[in-house]
Design an enzyme around this catalytic site. Structure first.
Site, short mmCIF file in Angstrom:
data_model
loop_
_atom_site.label_atom_id
_atom_site.label_comp_id
_atom_site.label_asym_id
_atom_site.label_seq_id
_atom_site.Cartn_x
_atom_site.Cartn_y
_atom_site.Cartn_z
N ASP A 13 61.82 28.79 24.71
CA ASP A 13 61.28 27.59 24.92
C ASP A 13 62.38 26.43 24.87
OD1 ASP A 13 59.04 28.93 25.77
OD2 ASP A 13 58.03 28.18 24.16
N TYR A 49 64.84 26.32 27.62
CA TYR A 49 63.98 25.68 28.84
C TYR A 49 63.93 24.05 28.68
CZ TYR A 49 60.53 25.11 32.58
OH TYR A 49 59.83 24.85 33.58
N ASP A 50 63.69 23.72 27.56
CA ASP A 50 63.44 22.07 27.38
C ASP A 50 64.59 21.56 27.63
OD1 ASP A 50 60.80 22.74 26.87
OD2 ASP A 50 60.67 22.61 24.74
N SER A 82 32.88 33.64 52.73
CA SER A 82 32.51 34.19 51.60
C SER A 82 32.56 35.90 51.61
CB SER A 82 30.92 34.13 51.52
OG SER A 82 30.73 32.50 51.53
N LEU A 83 32.15 36.44 50.60
CA LEU A 83 32.17 38.19 50.84
C LEU A 83 30.76 38.42 50.37
CD1 LEU A 83 35.28 38.88 48.57
CD2 LEU A 83 34.99 39.12 51.12
N GLU A 96 40.99 44.58 43.73
CA GLU A 96 41.48 43.55 43.13
C GLU A 96 40.30 43.00 42.20
OE1 GLU A 96 42.70 40.45 45.83
OE2 GLU A 96 43.29 42.08 47.14
N LYS A 105 37.85 40.43 40.60
CA LYS A 105 37.49 39.09 41.25
C LYS A 105 37.41 38.24 39.95
CE LYS A 105 33.56 37.57 43.82
NZ LYS A 105 33.46 36.16 42.90
N ASP A 162 36.88 35.11 37.77
CA ASP A 162 35.70 34.04 37.93
C ASP A 162 36.24 32.74 37.99
OD1 ASP A 162 33.13 32.93 38.06
OD2 ASP A 162 32.61 33.57 35.95
N ARG A 199 38.00 25.22 48.20
CA ARG A 199 37.11 25.94 49.06
C ARG A 199 36.04 25.08 49.81
NH1 ARG A 199 32.62 28.66 49.97
NH2 ARG A 199 32.70 30.22 51.63
N GLU A 203 42.68 32.15 43.52
CA GLU A 203 41.80 31.73 42.43
C GLU A 203 42.49 30.96 41.28
OE1 GLU A 203 37.50 32.29 41.85
OE2 GLU A 203 38.76 32.54 43.43
N TYR A 240 45.05 36.09 46.32
CA TYR A 240 44.48 37.19 46.75
C TYR A 240 44.42 37.36 48.21
CZ TYR A 240 40.48 33.75 47.46
OH TYR A 240 40.09 32.73 47.75
N LYS A 296 38.87 45.72 49.57
CA LYS A 296 39.28 45.40 51.00
C LYS A 296 39.93 46.75 51.75
CE LYS A 296 40.52 40.48 49.57
NZ LYS A 296 41.52 39.39 49.23
N LYS A 309 29.69 43.56 42.45
CA LYS A 309 29.58 42.66 41.18
C LYS A 309 29.15 43.44 39.98
CE LYS A 309 29.75 38.78 41.64
NZ LYS A 309 29.18 37.72 42.00
N CYS A 329 15.44 26.22 1.94
CA CYS A 329 15.75 27.41 2.41
C CYS A 329 14.29 27.87 3.16
CB CYS A 329 16.17 28.39 1.19
SG CYS A 329 16.47 30.16 1.64
N CYS A 370 13.32 31.14 0.27
CA CYS A 370 12.84 30.95 -1.03
C CYS A 370 12.70 29.56 -1.38
CB CYS A 370 13.97 31.27 -1.98
SG CYS A 370 15.47 30.34 -1.84
N CYS A 425 21.82 28.08 1.40
CA CYS A 425 20.94 28.21 0.52
C CYS A 425 21.65 28.24 -0.87
CB CYS A 425 19.96 29.61 0.49
SG CYS A 425 18.96 29.65 -0.87
#
Length: 680
Positions: free
Chosen positions: A37, A40-41, A86-87, A118, A120, A122, A141, A178, A230, A295, A319, A413, A416, A431
């Protein structure tokens, strides 16, 4: 600056941009970081300085322009050149067979169909438009035909190229994918929000959507979104491969991330095999997926199949069982655990979520109840992922009934009636009664008898409850004073089962010092820490007499654990129970310091993450420590190996980014057996 000077700067800027984009590609797309890193910086600083000194050479596709756009006042609408459809969904193997039959019938074909498979993700579907290889626009979308222009936020996503790599891409290329948040990033965002009393997101998808809809790109830049592509949409001025899987491979060479778990399957049976494999793997992924997309792989067959209304005939999403569902919160009960922690438990109208019927869910603590604003009678969203305890994650406020009642955290509590301890800086309320509290007494005895502690076969939770309720047992030591007559008189107990339990109690008297220490139920002392304590002190009396400085000399013991140990051994009632247990004949062989040749992993640092089938993580930790390894809680450049089971998330990702060797449970077991170690 002279022409020659400007030309030299332009060449240097171009070279730096190319280097940085290559490093970005390797890091964010291939998951194969090529430089540290810090290096890279340094390259990025060089480029920023050169562009600042030569403003005429600045370019929108430069790596320095990932963040920098001014906040928008509002979102502009975008009309998709080709609709984002949509699917259709499938929820069973039978529905997948129906999908295959429809395809075969329409194509009048008998030979099996090849499908691209593939996960899916979320997340949030987006469209990226490239013209001559340069990112021109990013859009949501929306309703499939019209979305929102989110280019300012899309430019902050490191796995989205600002300029395409290589050659051969069409002059106009629309890439669809996605955008999502990995679990580790989601948790860190919510942790920060809680600390600042800001908005806490319900789930990673909700957080990704909220991030993409920020008007200020600096906010999006602080939340490292990722994207997997995708498919493609509009394509002009060039041709793409003839199979969907090959198109994805081409997109990867041009700079896009594709899902590493994508594959090809033949027929519905092959699709089902892939689905089952990913269902098993799902809980171990570092991001959420809610199903699998299948697909038809051949583009010519896709074109022959065409579309119906808003969905293609050649694709379907099978699903997974929902991990979130809504239900009604009927009541809240407050349970008291072994260490006195008071936990609110939601009693729910039973709901099927995550593959099981859930009727109880955790509300964690008092602060969580206040944050959610939840009331008895509310409609709530319940989440269950894998083996994680179901939890209430949000309230559906607009469905609150008029008779909803506030949830009031008890001041005493609930078992007790002793005072509760509200310790500053801790969210857990406890407690104060210790083993005088019936609930803590029951949980303490259950822990003592558990398989990983004294392993008293036949002493289940319900029997422990009976023994305490009948006033026969007040501590673990009282178990060894029980008679067959007392046991046989209990509900669902007979002479034979009473005799078997007495035999199990007698057998449990022969144990080991690490198991005995663990069985005492000292806060934050798991199996691995118990093993370290036993190995370090070699004797129970030496451990009980150790001061804080001596305790801190033990591997894996910090100030907090040392304080808990000291508190436990300073309590007269705890010493009384330990002495009674020893008087009843509990014994263990002397603990010998391990020989040097029995420490083959000495000097190595290991990390264990995820779920293991043959042992707990604590047991794995204890076994590794018995071979001389140091077992840490986080991955760093000093980590020798990571053991990753299902559920491994951010630790696995970090290990892979640092080039740390990763092994699975089978490899761990083989290593332990080769050195004569085995699960406890």
């Amino acid at each position: 600056m002279s022409v020659s000077g400007s030309s030299a700067a332009a060449g240097e800027i171009a070279a730096l941009r190319e280097q940085l984009e290559d490093h970005n590609y390797r890091y964010y797309v291939l998951d194969e970081p090529s430089i540290p890193d810090a290096s890279y910086d340094r390259l990025m600083r060089q480029l920023r300085d050169l562009e600042a000194a030569n403003p005429e050479l600045q370019s929108a596709d430069s790596p320095t322009q990932r963040v920098g756009a001014a906040p928008l006042s509002e979102f502009q609408q975008v009309t998709h050149e080709l609709p984002m459809l949509s699917l259709d969904n499938a929820f069973s193997a039978e529905e997948m067979l129906d999908f295959e039959r429809r395809i075969m019938a329409r194509l009048k074909r008998e030979e099996p169909i090849e499908f691209a498979c593939e996960p899916k993700l979320d997340g949030i579907a987006v469209s990226l438009l490239y013209r001559d290889g340069v990112l021109e626009r990013g859009a949501t979308r929306g309703d499939g035909r019209t979305g929102e222009d989110i280019t300012h936020n899309i430019r902050t996503v490191q796995s989205i190229p600002l300029k395409l790599r290589g050659e051969g891409y069409p002059a106009v290329l629309e890439v669809r994918g996605e955008v999502y948040l990995p679990h580790a990033v989601f948790e860190s965002i919510n942790a920060k929000a809680r600390a600042e009393e800001g908005k806490v997101f319900v789930n990673p998808r909700n957080a990704a959507a909220g991030t993409l809809r920020q008007l200020d790109p600096r906010i999006a830049a602080e939340r490292p979104l990722q994207m997997c592509c995708y498919s493609v949409g509009l394509v002009e001025g060039g041709a793409l491969p003839k199979r969907h899987s090959d198109i994805l491979d081409a997109l990867q060479t041009w700079g896009f991330r594709i899902n590493a778990d994508s594959d090809i399957a033949t027929g519905a049976a092959g699709c089902d095999d892939y689905y089952q494999a990913m269902a098993h793997k799902r809980d171990g992924l570092p991001y959420d997926i809610d199903g699998i997309v299948f697909k038809v792989n051949d583009i010519a067959l896709q074109e022959a199949l065409g579309f119906v209304s808003r969905a293609p005939r050649w694709a379907i999403a099978r699903k997974f069982p929902a991990q979130e569902e809504s239900t009604r919160l009927l009541d809240v009960e407050f349970q008291v655990g072994r260490t006195g922690a008071v936990t609110p438990v939601a009693r729910l109208d039973p709901v099927f979520v995550g593959g099981v019927t859930v009727s109880n869910a955790t509300l964690h603590n008092r602060d969580e109840i206040e944050r959610l604003g939840v009331m008895r009678g509310d409609s709530v969203v319940v989440r269950r992922a894998g083996d994680v305890i179901p939890q209430v994650v949000s309230v559906i406020a607009d469905q609150r009934p008029t008779d909803a009642k506030p949830i009031v955290f008890p001041e005493c509590c609930p078992v007790c009636n002793s005072a509760l301890e509200f310790i500053e800086g801790e969210v857990v309320v406890r407690c104060s009664a210790g083993l005088a509290c019936e609930a803590q007494r029951k949980q303490s005895i259950k822990h003592f008898a558990s398989r990983r502690a004294m392993d008293i076969e036949g002493l289940g939770d319900k029997l422990v409850d009976q023994l305490v309720d009948e006033d026969l047992v007040h501590s673990a030591a009282d178990l060894y004073a029980l008679s067959q007559q007392q046991l046989a008189g209990l509900e669902r107990m007979a002479e034979k089962s009473a005799a078997n339990l007495l035999d199990a109690l007698a057998k449990s008297k022969h144990t080991s010092l690490p198991r005995f220490i663990y069985s005492l139920g000292i806060r934050e002392v798991g199996e691995a820490t118990a093993l370290n304590l036993a190995t370090h002190f070699g004797d129970l009396n030496r451990l009980m007499d150790a001061d804080e400085e001596a305790l801190l000399a033990v591997d894996d013991v910090g100030p907090v654990v040392a304080d808990y140990l000291r508190q436990f051994f300073d309590a007269p009632q705890n010493i009384e129970v330990i002495n009674a247990l020893v008087a009843h004949g509990i014994q263990w062989p002397a603990v010998e310091a391990p020989a040097a040749d029995a420490q083959p992993l000495a000097g190595e640092t290991w990390v264990v993450t995820g779920t293991l089938d043959s042992m707990s993580r604590d047991e794995a930790k204890a076994q590794l420590q018995s071979l001389g390894a140091k077992v840490a809680g986080s991955v760093s450049k000093n980590t020798t190996r990571l053991v990753a089971g299902p559920g491994a998330g951010s630790k696995l990702a970090k290990a892979e980014s640092l080039g740390v060797e990763v092994i699975d449970e089978a490899a761990l077991l083989a290593l332990l057996q080769s050195h004569g170690a085995a699960p406890a």
